[in-house]
Scaffold this motif. Structure first.
Motif, mmCIF file in Angstrom:
data_model
loop_
_atom_site.group_PDB
_atom_site.id
_atom_site.type_symbol
_atom_site.label_atom_id
_atom_site.label_comp_id
_atom_site.label_asym_id
_atom_site.label_seq_id
_atom_site.Cartn_x
_atom_site.Cartn_y
_atom_site.Cartn_z
ATOM 1 N N GLY A 90 -42.419 7.234 67.273
ATOM 2 C CA GLY A 90 -40.898 7.399 66.866
ATOM 3 C C GLY A 90 -41.024 8.097 68.463
ATOM 4 O O GLY A 90 -39.864 7.807 69.375
ATOM 5 N N PHE A 132 -34.412 4.630 64.255
ATOM 6 C CA PHE A 132 -35.942 5.114 63.886
ATOM 7 C C PHE A 132 -35.480 5.243 61.844
ATOM 8 O O PHE A 132 -34.833 6.334 61.761
ATOM 9 C CB PHE A 132 -36.804 5.683 64.108
ATOM 10 C CG PHE A 132 -37.324 5.266 65.315
ATOM 11 C CD1 PHE A 132 -38.339 4.896 66.144
ATOM 12 C CD2 PHE A 132 -36.508 6.207 66.746
ATOM 13 C CE1 PHE A 132 -38.573 3.693 66.741
ATOM 14 C CE2 PHE A 132 -36.275 5.598 67.821
ATOM 15 C CZ PHE A 132 -37.514 4.349 67.858
ATOM 16 N N ARG A 133 -36.018 4.858 61.060
ATOM 17 C CA ARG A 133 -36.315 4.646 59.688
ATOM 18 C C ARG A 133 -37.674 4.856 59.468
ATOM 19 O O ARG A 133 -38.456 4.340 59.159
ATOM 20 C CB ARG A 133 -35.346 3.617 58.747
ATOM 21 C CG ARG A 133 -34.285 3.342 59.396
ATOM 22 C CD ARG A 133 -33.337 2.256 58.143
ATOM 23 N NE ARG A 133 -32.155 2.377 58.221
ATOM 24 C CZ ARG A 133 -31.635 1.389 59.337
ATOM 25 N NH1 ARG A 133 -32.215 0.724 59.790
ATOM 26 N NH2 ARG A 133 -30.166 2.156 59.538
ATOM 27 N N ILE A 134 -37.866 6.064 59.402
ATOM 28 C CA ILE A 134 -38.969 7.244 58.920
ATOM 29 C C ILE A 134 -39.362 6.969 57.322
ATOM 30 O O ILE A 134 -38.795 7.858 56.612
ATOM 31 C CB ILE A 134 -39.425 7.872 59.991
ATOM 32 C CG1 ILE A 134 -39.221 7.619 61.316
ATOM 33 C CG2 ILE A 134 -40.824 9.070 59.789
ATOM 34 C CD1 ILE A 134 -40.337 6.178 62.134
ATOM 35 N N ILE A 145 -32.985 9.404 64.033
ATOM 36 C CA ILE A 145 -34.235 9.423 62.793
ATOM 37 C C ILE A 145 -33.242 9.651 61.792
ATOM 38 O O ILE A 145 -32.976 10.230 61.330
ATOM 39 C CB ILE A 145 -35.283 10.058 63.159
ATOM 40 C CG1 ILE A 145 -35.137 10.223 64.545
ATOM 41 C CG2 ILE A 145 -36.565 10.272 62.314
ATOM 42 C CD1 ILE A 145 -36.907 11.047 64.879
ATOM 43 N N GLN A 187 -41.685 7.052 71.618
ATOM 44 C CA GLN A 187 -41.585 6.070 72.133
ATOM 45 C C GLN A 187 -39.660 6.698 72.975
ATOM 46 O O GLN A 187 -39.266 5.721 74.340
ATOM 47 C CB GLN A 187 -40.772 5.019 71.330
ATOM 48 C CG GLN A 187 -40.516 3.751 71.642
ATOM 49 C CD GLN A 187 -39.642 2.999 70.365
ATOM 50 O OE1 GLN A 187 -40.977 2.673 70.395
ATOM 51 N NE2 GLN A 187 -39.073 1.554 70.612
ATOM 52 N N THR A 227 -32.750 -0.387 69.530
ATOM 53 C CA THR A 227 -33.945 0.421 69.797
ATOM 54 C C THR A 227 -33.943 1.798 69.367
ATOM 55 O O THR A 227 -35.599 2.511 69.828
ATOM 56 C CB THR A 227 -34.212 0.089 70.903
ATOM 57 O OG1 THR A 227 -33.358 0.409 72.245
ATOM 58 C CG2 THR A 227 -34.771 -1.473 72.228
ATOM 59 N N ASN A 228 -32.863 2.595 69.326
ATOM 60 C CA ASN A 228 -32.973 4.051 69.741
ATOM 61 C C ASN A 228 -32.372 4.367 68.011
ATOM 62 O O ASN A 228 -32.247 5.612 67.950
ATOM 63 C CB ASN A 228 -31.991 5.070 70.310
ATOM 64 C CG ASN A 228 -31.823 5.006 71.649
ATOM 65 O OD1 ASN A 228 -33.189 3.982 72.249
ATOM 66 N ND2 ASN A 228 -32.185 5.311 72.801
#
Length: 357
Positions: free
Chosen positions: A247, A234-236, A203, A250, A231-232
């Motif tokens: 995220g 994430f940029r938040i 993340i 998921q 798919t693993n």
């Protein structure tokens, strides 16, 4: 002060600033050793040592002289107290708040004032704050930059010396203090793989122009024969708790085996810990969680969070010393020097699978 004596004082100030005589607390030359080193009389050597004491560069402890500060603090051209401007990315972040605290402590310890502002992840605000500090009479700037490659040209227009902290801009040869994030992230990947995790996730911070933590994590996984699927990843955005929780949910829904999760910072990691506790997902048996920055919250979570500890105090001190050397020694805008510091893995229960603790 005679010309020769003044010249020797300036030579010694430059030598001390460059680190030739050691760092804070290192014993400095005795009067006799200084006299032999500069081929001067004992009387002149004693006078020079007194001058260095008056500037705050060395201090006397018993019969010994010790390095106290890398450079002296002098008033600016108007005779007023030296002012430094510091722009960090976000003062709401405990990481940047602690960095600002250490920079302020160091500046005050040698008689300088520090003006502090936040860019809030916005280059236009960053530019506005830096221009404001120039107008307010600052003699130098410390910056945790957020500019992208197209915006870097702004820094060439700054009339003051500056030192960057935490990130080096691609097209600028500026003095910079960095921590080897990529190496730390590689070590984290190796740690998670050694614990037995075979699925991995990351993340990250959205909008970050560069992310050596992600590249280091990926490279470390490759060295272990593992991978990080898109798919693993994430940029938040900072403060987007809804996207962060989505995220994490998921990841928890899609995992098929124990998952090793590495987060850009401890705040993301603490949210992941909370989400797992709400769903009854066991940490670290079903998911191992690691963060970055080793904020105070990391040790207070349950289970305590594995993280990467930055040498924040050293970063602030070295950045300040580098900037003061540029200001006080008149070194001008030469090619910048990049100083790298090592971070430290702090291993705690959030990533230690049973049998590996």
């Amino acid at each position: 002060m005679e010309t020769k004596q003044r010249r020797i004082v300036e030579e010694l100030l430059n030598e001390i600033a460059s680190g030739r005589h050691g760092s804070f607390g290192t014993p400095f030359m005795t009067t006799r050793a200084l006299a032999a080193y500069k081929k001067i009389s004992l009387k002149t050597a004693f006078s020079i040592l007194n001058t260095l004491r008056e500037t705050g560069v060395v201090e006397k402890s018993g019969k010994r002289y010790l390095i106290h500060n890398a450079v002296p603090v002098r008033a600016n051209a108007s005779g007023k107290r030296l002012l430094i401007g510091l722009v960090v990315t976000s003062l709401d972040s405990p990481y940047f708040a602690r960095l600002a605290q250490y920079a302020e402590e160091f500046a005050h310890s040698i008689g300088a004032g520090l003006l502090i502002a936040s860019s809030n992840y916005d280059f236009s605000i960053e530019r506005e704050r830096l221009e404001m500090f120039c107008q307010q009479g600052a003699s130098g700037l410390l910056v945790c930059p957020w500019a992208n490659e197209e915006e870097e040209a702004f820094y060439r227009t700054l009339p003051l010396p500056y030192v960057m902290i935490g990130r080096r801009l691609k097209t600028l040869k500026a003095d910079t203090v960095l921590v080897n994030n990529q190496s730390a992230a590689q070590k984290m990947a190796l740690h998670l793989a050694e614990q037995g995790y075979r699925e991995f996730a990351y993340i990250g911070q959205a909008g970050s122009p560069q992310d050596p933590r992600l590249s280091g994590f990926r490279f470390g996984l490759m060295e272990c024969g593992c991978s990080l699927p898109e798919t693993n990843l994430f940029r938040i955005n900072a403060g987007d708790s809804e996207a962060l929780n989505a995220g994490i949910e998921q990841l928890l829904n899609n995992r098929k085996s124990p998952l090793g999760l590495f987060c850009y910072h401890d705040l993301f990691a603490s949210a992941a810990v909370s989400a797992c506790l709400r769903r009854g997902v066991r940490i670290p048996e079903e998911i191992g969680i690691a963060g970055f920055d080793d904020l105070p919250i990391a040790a207070e979570l349950f289970p305590p969070l594995t993280s990467v500890r930055y040498p924040l105090k050293d970063m602030a001190r070295i950045a300040c010393e580098t900037l003061f050397a540029r200001i006080n020694l008149g070194s001008g805008k030469k090619d910048g020097i990049c100083r790298y510091l090592d971070s430290e893995l702090v291993l705690r229960e959030s990533t230690a699978l049973p049998g590996n603790r």
